[in-house]
Write a protein that holds these residues in place. Structure first.
Motif, PDB file in Angstrom:
ATOM      1  N   THR A 421      36.016 -49.396  13.979  1.00 39.67           N
ATOM      2  CA  THR A 421      36.662 -49.760  15.227  1.00 39.67           C
ATOM      3  C   THR A 421      35.821 -50.830  15.920  1.00 39.67           C
ATOM      4  OG1 THR A 421      35.532 -47.854  16.206  1.00 39.67           O
ATOM      5  CG2 THR A 421      37.854 -47.585  15.638  1.00 39.67           C
ATOM      6  N   THR A 422      36.500 -51.682  16.697  1.00 38.71           N
ATOM      7  CA  THR A 422      35.846 -52.905  17.159  1.00 38.71           C
ATOM      8  C   THR A 422      36.132 -53.161  18.633  1.00 38.71           C
ATOM      9  OG1 THR A 422      36.041 -53.873  14.944  1.00 38.71           O
ATOM     10  CG2 THR A 422      35.654 -55.387  16.770  1.00 38.71           C
ATOM     11  N   THR A 423      35.090 -53.449  19.385  1.00 35.02           N
ATOM     12  CA  THR A 423      35.209 -53.962  20.754  1.00 35.02           C
ATOM     13  C   THR A 423      34.733 -55.406  20.752  1.00 35.02           C
ATOM     14  OG1 THR A 423      34.904 -51.837  21.863  1.00 35.02           O
ATOM     15  CG2 THR A 423      34.359 -53.809  23.114  1.00 35.02           C
ATOM     16  N   ILE A 424      35.566 -56.294  21.281  1.00 36.31           N
ATOM     17  CA  ILE A 424      35.219 -57.717  21.271  1.00 36.31           C
ATOM     18  C   ILE A 424      34.994 -58.201  22.706  1.00 36.31           C
ATOM     19  CG2 ILE A 424      36.176 -60.026  20.862  1.00 36.31           C
ATOM     20  CD1 ILE A 424      37.293 -58.990  18.253  1.00 36.31           C
ATOM     21  N   PHE A 464      36.467 -45.642  23.674  1.00 37.26           N
ATOM     22  CA  PHE A 464      37.743 -45.827  22.974  1.00 37.26           C
ATOM     23  C   PHE A 464      37.508 -45.920  21.460  1.00 37.26           C
ATOM     24  CE2 PHE A 464      41.077 -48.264  21.010  1.00 37.26           C
ATOM     25  CZ  PHE A 464      42.241 -47.897  21.661  1.00 37.26           C
ATOM     26  N   CYS A 465      36.471 -46.687  21.082  1.00 39.62           N
ATOM     27  CA  CYS A 465      36.213 -46.902  19.655  1.00 39.62           C
ATOM     28  C   CYS A 465      35.818 -45.614  18.932  1.00 39.62           C
ATOM     29  CB  CYS A 465      35.101 -47.936  19.483  1.00 39.62           C
ATOM     30  SG  CYS A 465      35.609 -49.624  19.848  1.00 39.62           S
ATOM     31  N   LEU A 466      35.279 -44.660  19.651  1.00 38.20           N
ATOM     32  CA  LEU A 466      34.820 -43.424  19.012  1.00 38.20           C
ATOM     33  C   LEU A 466      35.907 -42.360  18.937  1.00 38.20           C
ATOM     34  CD1 LEU A 466      31.237 -43.183  20.580  1.00 38.20           C
ATOM     35  CD2 LEU A 466      31.895 -44.094  18.337  1.00 38.20           C
ATOM     36  N   GLN A 467      37.110 -42.681  19.447  1.00 37.42           N
ATOM     37  CA  GLN A 467      38.218 -41.726  19.379  1.00 37.42           C
ATOM     38  C   GLN A 467      38.724 -41.602  17.942  1.00 37.42           C
ATOM     39  OE1 GLN A 467      41.192 -43.078  22.119  1.00 37.42           O
ATOM     40  NE2 GLN A 467      39.999 -42.561  23.948  1.00 37.42           N
ATOM     41  N   PRO A 468      39.116 -40.398  17.506  1.00 41.77           N
ATOM     42  CA  PRO A 468      39.589 -40.201  16.123  1.00 41.77           C
ATOM     43  C   PRO A 468      40.803 -41.054  15.781  1.00 41.77           C
ATOM     44  CG  PRO A 468      39.117 -38.101  17.174  1.00 41.77           C
ATOM     45  CD  PRO A 468      39.019 -39.139  18.247  1.00 41.77           C
ATOM     46  N   GLU A 469      41.725 -41.263  16.746  1.00 44.92           N
ATOM     47  CA  GLU A 469      42.928 -42.058  16.448  1.00 44.92           C
ATOM     48  C   GLU A 469      42.570 -43.498  16.102  1.00 44.92           C
ATOM     49  OE1 GLU A 469      43.830 -38.706  19.201  1.00 44.92           O
ATOM     50  OE2 GLU A 469      42.385 -40.372  19.202  1.00 44.92           O
ATOM     51  N   ALA A 470      41.666 -44.087  16.874  1.00 40.48           N
ATOM     52  CA  ALA A 470      41.265 -45.469  16.608  1.00 40.48           C
ATOM     53  C   ALA A 470      40.518 -45.574  15.288  1.00 40.48           C
ATOM     54  CB  ALA A 470      40.383 -45.983  17.751  1.00 40.48           C
ATOM     55  N   GLN A 471      39.655 -44.614  15.005  1.00 41.80           N
ATOM     56  CA  GLN A 471      38.898 -44.644  13.758  1.00 41.80           C
ATOM     57  C   GLN A 471      39.824 -44.496  12.550  1.00 41.80           C
ATOM     58  OE1 GLN A 471      35.065 -43.101  13.465  1.00 41.80           O
ATOM     59  NE2 GLN A 471      34.568 -44.308  15.285  1.00 41.80           N
ATOM     60  N   SER A 472      40.867 -43.673  12.691  1.00 46.52           N
ATOM     61  CA  SER A 472      41.838 -43.512  11.602  1.00 46.52           C
ATOM     62  C   SER A 472      42.602 -44.814  11.366  1.00 46.52           C
ATOM     63  CB  SER A 472      42.800 -42.376  11.933  1.00 46.52           C
ATOM     64  OG  SER A 472      43.799 -42.260  10.953  1.00 46.52           O
ATOM     65  N   ALA A 473      43.003 -45.502  12.453  1.00 40.85           N
ATOM     66  CA  ALA A 473      43.716 -46.779  12.320  1.00 40.85           C
ATOM     67  C   ALA A 473      42.842 -47.822  11.640  1.00 40.85           C
ATOM     68  CB  ALA A 473      44.156 -47.274  13.701  1.00 40.85           C
ATOM     69  N   ALA A 474      41.549 -47.845  11.963  1.00 39.64           N
ATOM     70  CA  ALA A 474      40.632 -48.812  11.341  1.00 39.64           C
ATOM     71  C   ALA A 474      40.486 -48.545   9.849  1.00 39.64           C
ATOM     72  CB  ALA A 474      39.274 -48.753  12.030  1.00 39.64           C
ATOM     73  N   ARG A 475      40.412 -47.276   9.473  1.00 35.16           N
ATOM     74  CA  ARG A 475      40.306 -46.955   8.038  1.00 35.16           C
ATOM     75  C   ARG A 475      41.573 -47.345   7.296  1.00 35.16           C
ATOM     76  NH1 ARG A 475      37.641 -42.338  10.220  1.00 35.16           N
ATOM     77  NH2 ARG A 475      39.591 -41.144  10.142  1.00 35.16           N
ATOM     78  N   ASP A 476      42.732 -47.204   7.945  1.00 31.26           N
ATOM     79  CA  ASP A 476      43.994 -47.571   7.310  1.00 31.26           C
ATOM     80  C   ASP A 476      44.068 -49.081   7.069  1.00 31.26           C
ATOM     81  OD1 ASP A 476      46.784 -46.929   6.457  1.00 31.26           O
ATOM     82  OD2 ASP A 476      47.271 -48.220   8.175  1.00 31.26           O
ATOM     83  N   VAL A 477      43.632 -49.880   8.045  1.00 32.61           N
ATOM     84  CA  VAL A 477      43.617 -51.335   7.873  1.00 32.61           C
ATOM     85  C   VAL A 477      42.658 -51.733   6.758  1.00 32.61           C
ATOM     86  CG1 VAL A 477      42.911 -53.498   8.956  1.00 32.61           C
ATOM     87  CG2 VAL A 477      44.382 -51.918  10.195  1.00 32.61           C
TER      88      VAL A 477
END
Length: 822
Positions: A421-424, A464-477
């Motif tokens: 997950t990424t914060t820019i 936000f980046c440490l939330q499970p939903e965001a981490q799952s989306a990053a792994r899917d990408v």
């Protein structure tokens, strides 16, 4: 997909558009450095009428094995930017080497070891990327701040651009700085900010391919990343499309004069102000974008010469972490990475304190990359915070929980590659684009512009980046990206757009042709540098038998929209040149009086006659004339030089007047009249390009025949076509078109009989009086041919086949010529 919808990031940007205020201009600068484009302004409404919506081509998917290239080229890759900008091109260069190409990467001196360690040739182009990064942080957009103007930063940046332009040209034809092996480019790959690419390719008549990390080609799908659109009446797709031209136009206003001055040093004519901004698009230069189509697919209105290939990743480096870094990673939960790479921040201490406050408020562990700004102190590392000096992202990002960075394309791609997950925190350029892209896909929070960053919003972003939903989306990408091979597909894109059949040597098919051997009326034999070198060495031909072969000539023309704007712009250009030359009649003598020093011969005469004495500062090389004789001599010399400069300026006034009245304005009127049918949807016939007096006369003849025939026939054909399509209404439209057509086409045909041959004669005269660059290119190619014929393994192994193939080809041509004669 039949129609690609606009990417979701544009929806996020829409929330940031200003809703109040009515700016008076079509474009102005926001605080974040992006250009606010007001299409409701008078200029904006005018542009919507002038620029047509592009035609959509059928999309042809590109596969890595799309094109097989068996011609081995000298390729120069020109890159301006930070380490993150250079790194993808190293991966591209290494991939190109697998096909036998010789690859030279031309970039800033600070990256020399980085390039050489990758196995590529290197050439320095000048420029200081750290100074460039610092300038961009202070001036994130296209328009500089007033304090930068006062401090002289703009002039330094313009001088740096001039230095890099020269460096890019030298990278095309100069010997290798280390091995001294000759090198002349057969093709150029570049990122758009290098600016020299098209002009170098034109001077050498070789193919050019642009590669970039953010959208730079006009599309209706989404706006230019550097444009913040504001409109109410303009359609969204047209607003998006116009934003690209406006950003290009503003860029050209700042650099066009530098580029044209540099072009003059290459014996190239100036690029017109109307043609410079969108030159790559007008010439249909092939373009490859290195982002994942999983994030944003290719827009449906981009033509076949534009490809979206995926991120460029180099092979994973072999890396052993320092003991203290390894210990930190092993003794605790995965940390959050925070770093801003090549960005140079004004106040690194304040930034460090802000980051520390955010991290400690969350109670998470963090690795803080010190970067070019030197955040924190390496000695201050503890169990929660580790200050990192340098480490490959490809290794490090496999061991962290999330990443926070400036949004450079390479860093963003690396984080997504490993499912992080990424914060820019965007500072300038394409960084906001990548921040919005990441947020639209749920891989991180909305980007936080650097000037808006605080400990509180940074902490919320990390949360936000440490939330499970965001981490799952990053792994899917990351999973979807693992099926893409961006660098291999990009090489296929490069090969597919090469004119391979026109580039191939007739004698040695794996080499590019740069010479043509032609005698009498025989068809020419195209020869490579190696083949020509071997044939000259074995006395099968002489250098005088060879003529330069232009595999991919580039012609830049001043396109006219209509007779009114065409003639007006020509008149303005002529008037500007005359006024400038008139001013130089007085100003140049003044300059010469100030600039002309006392010559060494005058010093010697003055010294021998006792007229010269050394002052107390003689060790610094300053002189004091004790008699007026040397001073008088110097003034007479200065007066002569000044009068010469004044006379030259007067000659320019006369020359500009005659050229404008007799050539430029009639040509603009003729071209404007010829272009009128395009305004109502008809096709304007292409009669080729004017390169010399012969092609000018041929163009005039074709235009006359076509204009007369079609002009008079339009009176009948246009009403008939209109009636077939729209009935009575179409007949009335056809009558109007036919009347307009007979007026414009016949007028252009008649006026063109004078304008086009005169334009061709001017081209011939310019070519005859500007030949130094051509001579330098020819000499460089001769030297490389000699070098290759002596030292190249290919020349040694193929020497006999080169001689044999040439004899066979020569006999065939002689036989063919004899048969034709009989």
């Amino acid at each position: 997909m039949e129609e690609d919808p606009p990417p979701r990031y544009s929806i996020l940007e829409a929330a940031e558009w200003p809703q109040d205020g009515e700016p008076q201009d079509a474009a102005k600068l926001n605080d974040d450095g992006r250009v606010e484009v007001d299409l409701d302004s008078k200029l904006g409404r005018t542009l919507t009428k002038l620029i047509p919506v592009p035609y959509e081509e059928k999309q042809v998917p590109l596969t890595p094995n799309d094109t097989v290239c068996d011609v081995q080229l000298n390729i120069v890759i020109q890159v301006v930017g930070s380490r993150g900008d250079v790194q993808p091109f190293i991966a591209l260069g290494n991939e190109l080497q697998l096909y036998g190409h010789r690859v030279r990467l031309a970039t800033h001196g600070v990256f020399e070891s980085f390039v050489l360690e990758s196995g590529l040739d290197y050439y320095p182009i000048g420029g200081d990327p750290s100074e460039l990064m610092a300038y961009m942080v202070k001036n994130p957009g296209l328009i500089p701040q007033m304090k930068s103007l006062r401090s002289g930063e703009i002039q330094r940046k313009r001088a740096m651009v001039a230095e890099m332009l020269k460096g890019c040209w030298d990278s095309c034809i100069n010997d290798d700085p280390i091995s001294k092996a000759p090198f002349v480019a057969d093709a150029i790959i570049a990122n758009p900010p290098s600016f020299a690419h098209i002009h170098c390719a034109q001077a050498l008549s070789i193919p050019l391919h642009l590669v970039f990390t953010m959208p730079w080609s006009s599309t209706r799908a989404f706006p230019h990343p550097l444009a913040n659109l504001k409109y109410t009446t303009t359609e969204q797709n047209m607003a998006n499309y116009l934003s690209y031209g406006i950003v290009e136009w503003m860029t050209w206003q700042g650099l066009g004069d530098i580029i044209n001055k540099w072009r003059a040093s290459l014996d190239l004519e100036s690029v017109p102000g109307t043609g410079g901004p969108c030159l790559a698009e007008t010439l249909k230069v092939p373009f490859t974008y290195c982002w994942s189509p999983s994030l944003m697919p290719k827009p449906s209105d981009w033509p076949s010469n534009i490809d979206v290939c995926g991120f460029f990743f180099r092979s994973l480096p072999e890396y052993t972490p320092a003991p203290n870094l390894d210990t930190f990673l092993q003794n605790g939960s995965p940390p959050v990475y925070i770093g801003f790479g090549s960005i140079v921040i004004d106040d690194p201490i304040s930034m460090t304190n802000m980051v520390l406050q955010a991290v400690k408020s969350l109670g998470v562990r963090a690795i803080i990359s010190r970067g070019w700004s030197k955040l924190g102190e390496a000695s201050s590392s503890d169990e929660q915070i580790f200050y990192l000096e340098d480490c490959p992202h490809e290794w490090l990002f496999q061991h962290v929980a999330a990443v926070v960075h400036h949004g450079g394309a390479g860093t963003t791609a690396c984080g997504l590659r490993f499912g992080k997950t990424t914060t820019i925190i965007p500072f300038f350029g394409d960084q906001l684009f990548w921040g919005n892209m990441v947020a639209s896909c749920g891989l991180g929070p909305r980007p936080i512009p650097y000037r808006s960053l605080s400990a509180h919003n940074l902490a919320e972003a990390i949360r936000f980046c440490l939330q499970p939903e965001a981490q799952s989306a990053a792994r899917d990408v990351a999973r979807r990206m693992s099926h893409e091979n961006g660098v291999t597909t990009a090489v296929a894109s490069f090969h597919r757009n090469l004119p391979l059949n026109d580039m191939r040597c007739h004698i040695l098919h794996s080499e590019p042709a740069v010479w043509r051997f032609k005698k009498s009326s025989k068809p020419p034999i195209h020869l490579s540098k190696i083949a020509a070198g071997v044939l000259v060495e074995h006395h099968r031909l002489k250098l005088s038998d060879l003529q330069p072969y232009h595999a991919h000539p580039i012609f830049i023309q001043n396109r006219r929209w209509d007779p009114v704007t065409g003639t007006t712009s020509s008149l303005i250009g002529t008037s500007t040149n005359i006024l400038k030359a008139t001013g130089d009649i007085v100003y140049r003598p003044y300059q010469e009086f100030r600039r002309v020093p006392i010559s060494q011969s005058e010093l010697k005469v003055a010294e021998s006659s006792g007229a010269l004495s050394l002052s107390n500062s003689s060790t610094a090389g300053t002189y004091s004339l004790t008699s007026s004789r040397a001073e008088k001599s110097s003034k007479l010399r200065s007066t002569g030089v000044a009068m010469k400069g004044s006379a030259k300026s007067l000659g320019k006034v006369v020359g500009f007047w005659y050229k404008g009245m007799l050539i430029d304005m009639p040509l603009a009127m003729s071209e404007g009249l010829r272009a009128v049918p395009r305004l109502y949807g008809d096709e304007v016939k292409d009669h080729g390009t004017i390169q010399d007096w012969k092609s000018g006369a041929a163009f005039a003849g074709k235009n006359f025949v076509h204009g007369m025939a079609n002009g008079f026939s339009d009176i009948f054909t246009q009403p008939y076509k209109g009636g077939q399509e729209e009935g009575a209404k179409g007949v009335m439209k056809g009558i109007a078109k036919g009347t307009l057509g007979v007026t414009t086409k016949v007028s252009s045909a008649a006026l063109g009989l004078v304008a086009y041959p005169a334009h061709g004669m001017m081209k011939s005269l310019y070519t005859a009086t500007h030949s130094q660059t051509k001579k330098r290119i020819l000499q460089a190619r001769i030297q490389e041919g000699k070098y290759l014929s002596e030292y190249s393994p290919k020349a040694r192994s193929d020497r006999q086949s080169i001689l044999r193939n040439f004899e066979a080809a020569h006999r065939k041509l002689v036989s063919s010529a004899s048969s034709s004669s009989s």
